[in-house]
Design an enzyme around this catalytic site. Sequence first.
Site, mmCIF file in Angstrom:
data_model
loop_
_atom_site.group_PDB
_atom_site.id
_atom_site.type_symbol
_atom_site.label_atom_id
_atom_site.label_comp_id
_atom_site.label_asym_id
_atom_site.label_seq_id
_atom_site.Cartn_x
_atom_site.Cartn_y
_atom_site.Cartn_z
ATOM 1 N N GLU A 16 -7.867 -5.205 -0.147
ATOM 2 C CA GLU A 16 -8.432 -5.797 -1.199
ATOM 3 C C GLU A 16 -8.510 -7.607 -0.787
ATOM 4 O O GLU A 16 -9.092 -8.160 -1.518
ATOM 5 C CB GLU A 16 -7.620 -5.762 -2.398
ATOM 6 C CG GLU A 16 -7.456 -4.216 -2.706
ATOM 7 C CD GLU A 16 -8.960 -3.479 -3.049
ATOM 8 O OE1 GLU A 16 -10.006 -3.964 -2.948
ATOM 9 O OE2 GLU A 16 -8.925 -2.369 -3.819
ATOM 10 N N HIS A 52 0.814 -1.333 0.070
ATOM 11 C CA HIS A 52 0.018 -0.092 -0.023
ATOM 12 C C HIS A 52 0.815 1.368 -0.036
ATOM 13 O O HIS A 52 1.910 1.215 0.452
ATOM 14 C CB HIS A 52 -0.863 -0.130 1.311
ATOM 15 C CG HIS A 52 -2.052 0.919 1.005
ATOM 16 N ND1 HIS A 52 -1.912 2.406 1.527
ATOM 17 C CD2 HIS A 52 -3.253 0.776 0.575
ATOM 18 C CE1 HIS A 52 -3.163 2.888 1.210
ATOM 19 N NE2 HIS A 52 -4.118 1.973 0.757
HETATM 20 C C1 LIG Z 1 -0.717 -0.400 -3.754
HETATM 21 C C2 LIG Z 1 0.364 -0.338 -4.603
HETATM 22 C C3 LIG Z 1 0.182 0.002 -6.123
HETATM 23 C C4 LIG Z 1 1.344 0.695 -3.859
HETATM 24 O O1 LIG Z 1 2.310 1.052 -4.809
HETATM 25 P P1 LIG Z 1 3.659 2.125 -4.548
HETATM 26 O O2 LIG Z 1 3.257 2.739 -3.182
HETATM 27 O O3 LIG Z 1 3.809 2.911 -5.657
HETATM 28 O O4 LIG Z 1 4.990 1.074 -4.034
HETATM 29 P P2 LIG Z 1 5.949 1.067 -4.853
HETATM 30 O O5 LIG Z 1 5.636 0.423 -6.370
HETATM 31 O O6 LIG Z 1 6.856 1.945 -4.951
HETATM 32 O O7 LIG Z 1 6.516 -0.424 -4.406
HETATM 33 C C5 LIG Z 1 7.663 -0.462 -3.567
HETATM 34 C C6 LIG Z 1 8.588 -1.673 -3.879
HETATM 35 O O8 LIG Z 1 7.609 -2.605 -3.332
HETATM 36 C C7 LIG Z 1 7.283 -3.623 -4.409
HETATM 37 N N1 LIG Z 1 5.909 -4.005 -4.259
HETATM 38 C C8 LIG Z 1 4.825 -3.384 -4.090
HETATM 39 N N2 LIG Z 1 3.861 -3.974 -3.944
HETATM 40 C C9 LIG Z 1 4.003 -5.015 -4.263
HETATM 41 C C10 LIG Z 1 3.267 -6.402 -4.273
HETATM 42 N N3 LIG Z 1 2.023 -6.264 -4.145
HETATM 43 N N4 LIG Z 1 3.945 -7.389 -4.825
HETATM 44 C C11 LIG Z 1 5.284 -7.504 -5.172
HETATM 45 N N5 LIG Z 1 6.097 -6.284 -4.830
HETATM 46 C C12 LIG Z 1 5.432 -5.246 -4.368
HETATM 47 C C13 LIG Z 1 7.670 -2.947 -5.574
HETATM 48 O O9 LIG Z 1 7.985 -3.810 -6.677
HETATM 49 C C14 LIG Z 1 8.959 -1.948 -5.163
HETATM 50 O O10 LIG Z 1 9.817 -2.693 -5.267
HETATM 51 P P3 LIG Z 1 11.240 -2.301 -5.582
HETATM 52 O O11 LIG Z 1 11.607 -1.502 -4.368
HETATM 53 O O12 LIG Z 1 12.202 -3.238 -5.768
HETATM 54 O O13 LIG Z 1 11.211 -1.394 -6.929
HETATM 55 C C15 LIG Z 1 1.248 -1.806 -4.642
HETATM 56 O O14 LIG Z 1 1.822 -2.099 -3.504
HETATM 57 C C16 LIG Z 1 0.902 -2.934 -5.684
HETATM 58 O O15 LIG Z 1 0.785 -2.935 -6.670
HETATM 59 N N6 LIG Z 1 0.015 -3.645 -4.792
HETATM 60 C C17 LIG Z 1 -0.566 -4.641 -5.513
HETATM 61 C C18 LIG Z 1 -2.089 -4.262 -6.006
HETATM 62 C C19 LIG Z 1 -3.167 -4.086 -5.020
HETATM 63 O O16 LIG Z 1 -3.040 -4.831 -4.137
HETATM 64 N N7 LIG Z 1 -3.612 -3.213 -5.009
HETATM 65 C C20 LIG Z 1 -4.688 -2.652 -3.818
HETATM 66 C C21 LIG Z 1 -4.290 -1.448 -3.100
HETATM 67 S S1 LIG Z 1 -5.302 -1.143 -1.922
#
Ligand SMILES: CC(C)(COP(=O)(O)OP(=O)(O)OC[C@H]1O[C@@H](n2cnc3c(N)ncnc32)[C@H](O)[C@@H]1OP(=O)(O)O)[C@@H](O)C(=O)NCCC(=O)NCCS
Length: 367
Positions: A312, A257
């Site tokens: 979720e 998140h």
């Molecule tokens: C929610 C979300 C979009 C937040 O994104 P964000 O704040 O931009 O987080 P980041 O993309 O900067 O992620 C930080 C790191 O964690 C990793 N990461 C984040 N969520 C992850 C996940 N669900 N699975 C695997 N890796 C994940 C990223 O790849 C990144 O890795 P890196 O440092 O090696 O590049 C992200 O966690 C995600 O895609 N989750 C899965 C989708 C989901 O469940 N969405 C519902 C949200 S309520």
Amino acid sequence: MTKQHPLAIGLDGIAVAETDLSLVDGINGLLVYRGHWARDLAIHHTFEEVAHLLWFGHLPSEQELTDLKDKLKANRELPEHVKGILKLIPADVDMMSVLRTGVSALGSSSHGFPPTIDEVIALAAKMPTIVAYRFACLEGLEPLAPNPELDHTANYLYMLKGVKPNAAHVRALDAYLILTQEHGMNASTFSGRVVSSTESDLISSITAAIGTLKGPLHGGAPSEVTEMIEAIGTKENAEPWLRNKLESGGRLMGFGHRVYKTIDPRATALRVVASELSSNDPWFDLATHVEKVGLQLLEEYKPGRKLNTNVEFFAAAVMRAVGLDDNLFTPTFAVSRVVGWSAHILEQAGNNRIIRPQSNYIGTMPE
Ligand SMILES: CC(C)(COP(=O)(O)OP(=O)(O)OC[C@H]1O[C@@H](n2cnc3c(N)ncnc32)[C@H](O)[C@@H]1OP(=O)(O)O)[C@@H](O)C(=O)NCCC(=O)NCCS
């Protein structure tokens, strides 16, 4: 050299508004709606009561609650032209696109800017009917008229399933809808506020918010959670499947998140709700195993990123337990979040300045 602005990719850590609607404390895992713990509201109150809190600023008196329920009930029916459009859209168009189009088609009755609370209530009342109407069309069933004897959540389940829902299902779905009504400056709320900040109308703002919620990184995740659990299939397959996903650079749906760097408090509350409905369900047993292994592997592959279970993951479990099909998960999220979207839009309208960030040009200059 042209002036460069401070860069915040993804607007991470940037505040664009002051709000008294909700506090999302990602470090301590806290969620507050207007001075009340969201988890307590979910346990002790109903959809309409919490909507009243967000729209009007306080929990309703008995009379105020009756008035709000009456207004919602009086506005559930869809105009004929919207029903016609919902029937005409080809069957392979996804539910969120249909909801976006159905809401957009309501636009002709919009009054412009600033939106009124009556417009807001009318829209929140119609969104469940749009989803249920379209669902019936897809199933080849005659869409059911809203039932004025039933409150918001019970009526939604009734229109979807064709029978009066049992109290446990209504309670569980109510808890889910309350916990997802509002969540600070999330991406879809931001979209809605951006559109509203141009002094555009309520329907345009909500249409943008629905389009934003649809994405799998935002509200599109719960159906992807069930797809993931289905694809994993057995407990033995959980570790190799999840490992393979992470090794190929994929994301585990239902984890991580932007704000929560600890357990999402909504996930904690919904885990309890889901487990009460699913005590003997092998799917739920597998899901909790996948959660455990997923958390271990995220720690192994992404150490220090503080990736936890998000709302979720257990939203999928609750909606599945009350008998909703996968294609209803994200539209049901929209049915609840319209309360927060519209509360933010009213707040934006009350102290408006157009939201207009900058970009830094990194291309070449003409000779
Ligand atoms: C929610 C979300 C979009 C937040 O994104 P964000 O704040 O931009 O987080 P980041 O993309 O900067 O992620 C930080 C790191 O964690 C990793 N990461 C984040 N969520 C992850 C996940 N669900 N699975 C695997 N890796 C994940 C990223 O790849 C990144 O890795 P890196 O440092 O090696 O590049 C992200 O966690 C995600 O895609 N989750 C899965 C989708 C989901 O469940 N969405 C519902 C949200 S309520």
